[in-house]
Design an enzyme around this catalytic site. Sequence first.
Site, PDB file in Angstrom:
ATOM      1  N   GLU A  24     -63.714  38.402 -29.761  1.00 11.11           N
ATOM      2  CA  GLU A  24     -64.971  38.777 -29.109  1.00 11.11           C
ATOM      3  C   GLU A  24     -66.187  38.807 -30.039  1.00 11.11           C
ATOM      4  O   GLU A  24     -66.782  39.859 -30.308  1.00 11.11           O
ATOM      5  CB  GLU A  24     -64.805  40.124 -28.399  1.00 11.11           C
ATOM      6  N   GLU A  56     -39.926  20.474  14.182  1.00 15.33           N
ATOM      7  CA  GLU A  56     -40.124  19.060  13.864  1.00 15.33           C
ATOM      8  C   GLU A  56     -41.433  18.505  14.404  1.00 15.33           C
ATOM      9  O   GLU A  56     -41.692  17.307  14.277  1.00 15.33           O
ATOM     10  CB  GLU A  56     -38.940  18.241  14.381  1.00 15.33           C
TER      11      GLU A  56
END
Length: 583
Positions: free
Chosen positions: A149, A409
């Site tokens: 940082e 299906e």
Amino acid sequence: MEAMLVEGLQFKRLDDIVALIVKLRFNCVRLTYPIYMFTRYANLTVQQSFQKLDLKEAITGITQNNPSILNMTIVEAYVAVVDSLIAHGIMVVSDNHVSQPGWCCGNDDGNGFFGDRYFDPQEWLQGLRLAAETLKNKSHVVAMSLRNELRGGHQKEDVWYQYMSEGAKLIHQINPNVLVVVSGLSYDTDLGFLKNRPMGFNLDNKLVFEIHLYSFSHNGRGWMSNPLNTFCASSNQGFEDRAGFLVRGQNSTPLFVSEFGIDQTGADESQNRFLNCFSTYLTENDFDWALWALQGSYYRRDGMINSQETYGVLDSNFTSAKKSNFLQKFELLQTKLQDPSSKQTTSFIMYYPLTGECVLTNEKNQLALGGCSRSYRWSHEKDGAPMRSIGSKLCLKAVGDGQPPILNEDCSSQQSAWKYATDAKLQLASTNKQGQALCLQSDPTSGLIVTKSCMCLNDAECREDPQSQWFKLVPSNAYSSSLSTNGRWIVEATTGQRVKLMCVNWPGHMQAMLIEGLHLRPLDNITASVAKLHFNCVRLTYSIHMFTRHANLTVQQSFENFDLNEAIAINNPSILNLTLVEA
């Protein structure tokens, strides 16, 4: 931190803490240190360091739980932690967090940028050199991070390029086998400047960039005050613009999300929303990451002894995870999802970030939530295409508002066409026969996934909380591989790579019909010892009669004949009421 020792050693044995790390399914630890530990305090013992800070109670605890640590120098203790992690099969990313030991970070703490009060560039390079030389023979130290940082009013890109280049090349010269991790600017939330000026080298493919993100990194209040879909999409896009772009295109480089995290108590809803949002981005891109943080408390932080860490995964006494559902929440994040060497076709896992679970199916071909390791795989070519179940001819079809979608299906009707409902790309929607948009939604009452009228179709104006409808299609071409054979070799079925079994026998076939040793040690401690001894496999024995004649016999009933219940009750109380098969 000020004591320059990993947290928690006053509460638990080092090996026990590392065993907890293994149990929580982490395969890597980002292990931080201050530069001054190597350059100014290398000969200071742990006991001397703690005495300077008047940490009498912590010294007493360390004396009880880790007595050998006290007389080590702080550098030797750091290496001892590395060795314990390595012994348990954990990789280490050694991270220079600060120069002056202490809590990080503030704009004016003197540790922020090159030339600050405690951040002399030449001493920093000296410290990096000493750290790299100390760790260069530790094979499981897979990466070294240059600095945590960078920040403050003195930040300059030209200075960043100068010293980060120098530091990266120094570590690579000392240890060409280790990855070198380079952080960005503005608390390591920005690497966007690399779009216009790349680093210019890749250290023989050892260069990695790192980035951080928290709920508060950019307009933290927005998680509660702004439309959530819009704000989440904006947050993830901002991360992409500042850092994610590095993994795209022909000149891509690895990006390590080396810090992110939330209040692990769950009390902060804005942080919960941040994690649910960001986890969709992390999983979709399968980033490498390190969570802040393990520790539930500190020896001393900002002058306060036994200061609590709400972001810590563990409780304040380093006994267990704060959140009972931690493993569920992070399961998919802890899974390798994409593999450049895989020959498998990419499919999708349907991820539900609110709980961390994934979509499964039941015996009625209805959708439900469960562990991601058992999740269904889907194919989905584009928005508006059917969602097909991999390995079958079945497609997902919406039935009606409030009804569970089904697998059948019918792959051509409008009810079987699925797309993201909004630009946020978090809600999967189909339509009913009347053309109404219906989104997948978890129904806590039935435990099923149903379709409901989509929330927040107008993202910019919506004030509802749409998270119950957040489902993300996460791409994956990496499968949990079974084993196969190739001539004389045992190999991974998907990759063909050799697997060498290095097993130990652990009997469970004796008269008591339970693996040995549970009257002496907790089960997790024994399995941690197996890992520490570098076995990668256990040959676990059993008797046929355990399954055919004694399947309903409990451990307690089996052990009553041997007068061993008391010992097992002390070390493994949850085992006693299990059946022998369950145990």
